[in-house]
Design an enzyme around this catalytic site. Structure first.
Site, PDB file in Angstrom:
ATOM      1  N   GLY A  92       0.847  -1.205   0.000  1.00  0.00           N
ATOM      2  CA  GLY A  92       0.000   0.000   0.000  1.00  0.00           C
ATOM      3  C   GLY A  92       0.880   1.252   0.000  1.00  0.00           C
ATOM      4  O   GLY A  92       1.972   1.252  -0.571  1.00  0.00           O
ATOM      5  N   GLU A 136      23.241  -5.012 -20.237  1.00  0.00           N
ATOM      6  CA  GLU A 136      23.714  -6.318 -20.732  1.00  0.00           C
ATOM      7  C   GLU A 136      22.924  -6.737 -21.971  1.00  0.00           C
ATOM      8  O   GLU A 136      22.781  -7.933 -22.249  1.00  0.00           O
ATOM      9  CB  GLU A 136      23.618  -7.388 -19.634  1.00  0.00           C
ATOM     10  CG  GLU A 136      24.283  -6.941 -18.347  1.00  0.00           C
ATOM     11  CD  GLU A 136      25.496  -7.731 -17.956  1.00  0.00           C
ATOM     12  OE1 GLU A 136      25.932  -8.586 -18.733  1.00  0.00           O
ATOM     13  OE2 GLU A 136      26.031  -7.450 -16.877  1.00  0.00           O
ATOM     14  N   THR A 185      19.366  -5.068 -24.181  1.00  0.00           N
ATOM     15  CA  THR A 185      17.960  -4.890 -23.802  1.00  0.00           C
ATOM     16  C   THR A 185      17.173  -6.193 -24.040  1.00  0.00           C
ATOM     17  O   THR A 185      17.599  -7.063 -24.807  1.00  0.00           O
ATOM     18  CB  THR A 185      17.294  -3.771 -24.623  1.00  0.00           C
ATOM     19  OG1 THR A 185      17.214  -4.198 -25.981  1.00  0.00           O
ATOM     20  CG2 THR A 185      18.040  -2.458 -24.532  1.00  0.00           C
TER      21      THR A 185
HETATM   22  C1  FAD Z   1      23.013   1.768 -15.506  1.00  0.00           C
HETATM   23  C2  FAD Z   1      23.641   1.236 -16.752  1.00  0.00           C
HETATM   24  C3  FAD Z   1      24.831   0.516 -16.662  1.00  0.00           C
HETATM   25  C4  FAD Z   1      25.451   0.065 -17.836  1.00  0.00           C
HETATM   26  N1  FAD Z   1      26.671  -0.584 -17.743  1.00  0.00           N
HETATM   27  C5  FAD Z   1      27.361  -0.843 -18.884  1.00  0.00           C
HETATM   28  C6  FAD Z   1      28.718  -1.322 -18.826  1.00  0.00           C
HETATM   29  O1  FAD Z   1      29.271  -1.593 -17.743  1.00  0.00           O
HETATM   30  N2  FAD Z   1      29.406  -1.464 -19.989  1.00  0.00           N
HETATM   31  C7  FAD Z   1      28.844  -1.195 -21.200  1.00  0.00           C
HETATM   32  O2  FAD Z   1      29.528  -1.345 -22.209  1.00  0.00           O
HETATM   33  N3  FAD Z   1      27.554  -0.769 -21.295  1.00  0.00           N
HETATM   34  C8  FAD Z   1      26.819  -0.565 -20.176  1.00  0.00           C
HETATM   35  N4  FAD Z   1      25.520  -0.107 -20.247  1.00  0.00           N
HETATM   36  C9  FAD Z   1      24.927   0.159 -21.563  1.00  0.00           C
HETATM   37  C10 FAD Z   1      23.784  -0.783 -21.904  1.00  0.00           C
HETATM   38  O3  FAD Z   1      24.253  -2.039 -22.250  1.00  0.00           O
HETATM   39  C11 FAD Z   1      22.968  -0.100 -23.031  1.00  0.00           C
HETATM   40  O4  FAD Z   1      22.264   0.969 -22.417  1.00  0.00           O
HETATM   41  C12 FAD Z   1      22.011  -1.051 -23.709  1.00  0.00           C
HETATM   42  O5  FAD Z   1      22.709  -1.996 -24.471  1.00  0.00           O
HETATM   43  C13 FAD Z   1      21.009  -0.312 -24.604  1.00  0.00           C
HETATM   44  O6  FAD Z   1      21.613   0.636 -25.406  1.00  0.00           O
HETATM   45  P1  FAD Z   1      21.016   2.120 -25.457  1.00  0.00           P
HETATM   46  O7  FAD Z   1      20.827   2.593 -24.071  1.00  0.00           O
HETATM   47  O8  FAD Z   1      21.899   2.921 -26.353  1.00  0.00           O
HETATM   48  O9  FAD Z   1      19.588   1.962 -26.089  1.00  0.00           O
HETATM   49  P2  FAD Z   1      19.244   1.945 -27.667  1.00  0.00           P
HETATM   50  O10 FAD Z   1      20.155   1.027 -28.371  1.00  0.00           O
HETATM   51  O11 FAD Z   1      19.159   3.346 -28.140  1.00  0.00           O
HETATM   52  O12 FAD Z   1      17.802   1.295 -27.667  1.00  0.00           O
HETATM   53  C14 FAD Z   1      16.624   2.064 -27.342  1.00  0.00           C
HETATM   54  C15 FAD Z   1      15.414   1.156 -27.438  1.00  0.00           C
HETATM   55  O13 FAD Z   1      15.269   0.650 -28.761  1.00  0.00           O
HETATM   56  C16 FAD Z   1      15.228  -0.775 -28.732  1.00  0.00           C
HETATM   57  N5  FAD Z   1      15.895  -1.303 -29.916  1.00  0.00           N
HETATM   58  C17 FAD Z   1      17.100  -0.954 -30.418  1.00  0.00           C
HETATM   59  N6  FAD Z   1      17.370  -1.677 -31.512  1.00  0.00           N
HETATM   60  C18 FAD Z   1      16.330  -2.517 -31.706  1.00  0.00           C
HETATM   61  C19 FAD Z   1      16.001  -3.516 -32.667  1.00  0.00           C
HETATM   62  N7  FAD Z   1      16.825  -3.830 -33.653  1.00  0.00           N
HETATM   63  N8  FAD Z   1      14.820  -4.170 -32.539  1.00  0.00           N
HETATM   64  C20 FAD Z   1      13.966  -3.896 -31.542  1.00  0.00           C
HETATM   65  N9  FAD Z   1      14.209  -2.940 -30.601  1.00  0.00           N
HETATM   66  C21 FAD Z   1      15.370  -2.281 -30.685  1.00  0.00           C
HETATM   67  C22 FAD Z   1      15.960  -1.162 -27.472  1.00  0.00           C
HETATM   68  O14 FAD Z   1      15.570  -2.447 -27.032  1.00  0.00           O
HETATM   69  C23 FAD Z   1      15.508  -0.062 -26.534  1.00  0.00           C
HETATM   70  O15 FAD Z   1      14.245  -0.389 -26.032  1.00  0.00           O
HETATM   71  C24 FAD Z   1      24.850   0.312 -19.100  1.00  0.00           C
HETATM   72  C25 FAD Z   1      23.642   1.008 -19.171  1.00  0.00           C
HETATM   73  C26 FAD Z   1      23.037   1.486 -18.026  1.00  0.00           C
HETATM   74  C27 FAD Z   1      21.746   2.260 -18.148  1.00  0.00           C
END
Ligand code: FAD
Length: 403
Positions: free
Chosen positions: A360, A384, A386
């Site tokens: 709640g 790791e 999405t």
């Molecule tokens: C707190 C945090 C810690 C992190 N730690 C690390 C780390 O230690 N080392 C490292 O290298 N990275 C790290 N990352 C990065 C993380 O792996 C990326 O944020 C993630 O891979 C997504 O990339 P983006 O944020 O650029 O999203 P985008 O790639 O811009 O994606 C945006 C949206 O579009 C969707 N999307 C994109 N392409 C497609 C597709 N072809 N089909 C369907 N949907 C799609 C995605 O699923 C998402 O919903 C971290 C991120 C965060 C937020």
């Protein structure tokens, strides 16, 4: 052959002692209010205490200063650490799962001695830098470059979202070394130490969840790295990244499992202790169903996570010992890792919503830490790789195989 899983007596002991240590030695030291965290230095004292347990080299052989265990034990620790705090789970996962593991798996003897040993002995922290402003999900399109200069390489570019970025002594950095070849052949992994000229830490992100985990921008400006720090072969960096991410995803799923079990315990206690309309909340069928749904998710997740961990362990053992890795095993691991990552991160989302409902109004108060679990969970569906990208991995394989 059917999969049967049971922890060994040693694994059960590790689980018990990790739980006891986290709840008696770490939990009391957590700040009540994580908003002040901002991924600053605050968790490092707690991290040091955890390093003294010998956990930060859990999957590394004893001969290299590690605990001589494997992926199942790594997942046990991810579970127990994240049951207490997801920021600490992220610090541990970024260090062990994706920071340290590629150096151990793909490093030569000299690199294992110079970099793996101090990390495994709990003296250094590790990080993994792949993501860039223009390359998140599409990691193959990274722009950071490394060019050869005599016996050295000069790395230039910007990495973002690097977990442990400002804490780490050793970072695995992925850079393009031949833009004509694409990711497979054109990307190389480098081991870069903190303090290397040309390597600086930029913005530290202020996030809604896992606020005690440090997430940093890393800037490389003609950062000079000796050729002895090339991890694996030139051009084979992308496979090292993907290999590390498979194990990282399984570890992340274990972290979600731990966080979820803790939420369920809190909710069961609440359902028994709180009375409304003259009876405990748990006497209402709507509350019982929420608890039962959480428990069902957890039950299924537990087998799937440790099955994936067992497969990953077999995969990593082969790589570490230079044995050929059957393609079928690699594909099985990727698929299992993607599946448990999706299932466990989404079940934690469902559990967070149910927990707030069961608590709640109190669910929104910081002192119950239900709000924190809720905010911490959001990232598990993103980092790791999405969940959308994990679904692509699974679907691609299904369609190739013709299901
Ligand atoms: C707190 C945090 C810690 C992190 N730690 C690390 C780390 O230690 N080392 C490292 O290298 N990275 C790290 N990352 C990065 C993380 O792996 C990326 O944020 C993630 O891979 C997504 O990339 P983006 O944020 O650029 O999203 P985008 O790639 O811009 O994606 C945006 C949206 O579009 C969707 N999307 C994109 N392409 C497609 C597709 N072809 N089909 C369907 N949907 C799609 C995605 O699923 C998402 O919903 C971290 C991120 C965060 C937020």
């Amino acid at each position: 052959m059917a999969f049967e899983f049971a922890f060994t007596p040693e694994q059960r002991l590790l689980k018990r002692s990790a739980r006891q240590f986290m709840r008696s030695q770490i939990e009391p030291g957590l700040p009540d209010d994580d908003w002040s965290g901002h991924g600053g230095d605050s968790p490092l004292e707690l991290v040091k205490r955890m390093q003294h347990q010998g956990w930060f080299g859990i999957g590394i052989p004893r001969a290299l200063g590690g605990a001589g265990m494997g992926e199942v034990e790594y997942c046990i620790l991810m579970e127990e650490i994240s049951a207490v705090d997801s920021s600490l789970g992220t610090i541990f996962g970024a260090h062990s799962g994706i920071g340290l593991m590629p150096i151990y798996l793909f490093g030569n003897d000299d690199q294992r001695e110079r970099f793996v040993r101090p990390i495994a002995e709990g003296r250094h922290l590790a990080a993994f830098a792949l993501t860039e402003p223009t390359a998140g999900s599409d990691a193959a399109s990274i722009k950071t470059k490394a060019v050869r200069d005599g016996d050295d390489w000069l790395i230039s570019g910007t990495k973002i979202w690097c977990s442990n970025g400002n804490f780490a002594d050793t970072v695995v950095v992925f850079a393009v070394t031949d833009e004509t070849l694409g990711a497979h052949g054109g990307v190389t992994a480098f081991i870069v130490s903190k303090g290397t000229p040309g390597f600086t830490v930029g913005t530290i992100e202020d996030k809604m969840g896992i606020r005690q985990s440090n997430t940093a921008e890393l800037i490389f400006d003609n950062c000079r790295v000796p050729k002895q720090n090339v991890l694996g072969k030139v051009g084979e960096g992308f496979i090292a990244a993907l290999t590390a991410l498979d194990g990282g995803r399984v570890g992340l799923a274990a972290a979600c499992l731990g966080a979820c079990k803790r939420l369920l315990d809190d909710c069961v206690r609440r359902a028994k202790d709180r009375e409304r309309y003259g009876k405990p909340l748990g006497k209402n069928q709507s509350i019982q169903w929420m608890l039962a749904d959480m428990a069902t998710d957890i039950h299924l997740a537990e087998y799937a996570v440790y099955h994936a961990a067992t497969l990953t362990n077999e995969y990593y053992e082969k790589i570490a010992h230079g044995e050929p890795v059957p393609r079928a095993l690699r594909e099985k691991v990727s698929r299992a890792a993607a599946a448990v990552k999706i299932h466990c991160s989404e079940m934690t989302g469902r559990a967070g919503e149910r927990a707030i409902q069961i608590f709640g109004g109190d669910g929104l108060k910081m002192k119950y830490r239900i709000d924190r679990s809720f905010r911490d969970q959001v990232i598990t569906e993103i980092y790791e790789g999405t969940n959308e990208v994990q679904r692509l991995i699974i679907a691609r394989e299904l369609l190739q195989e013709g299901a």
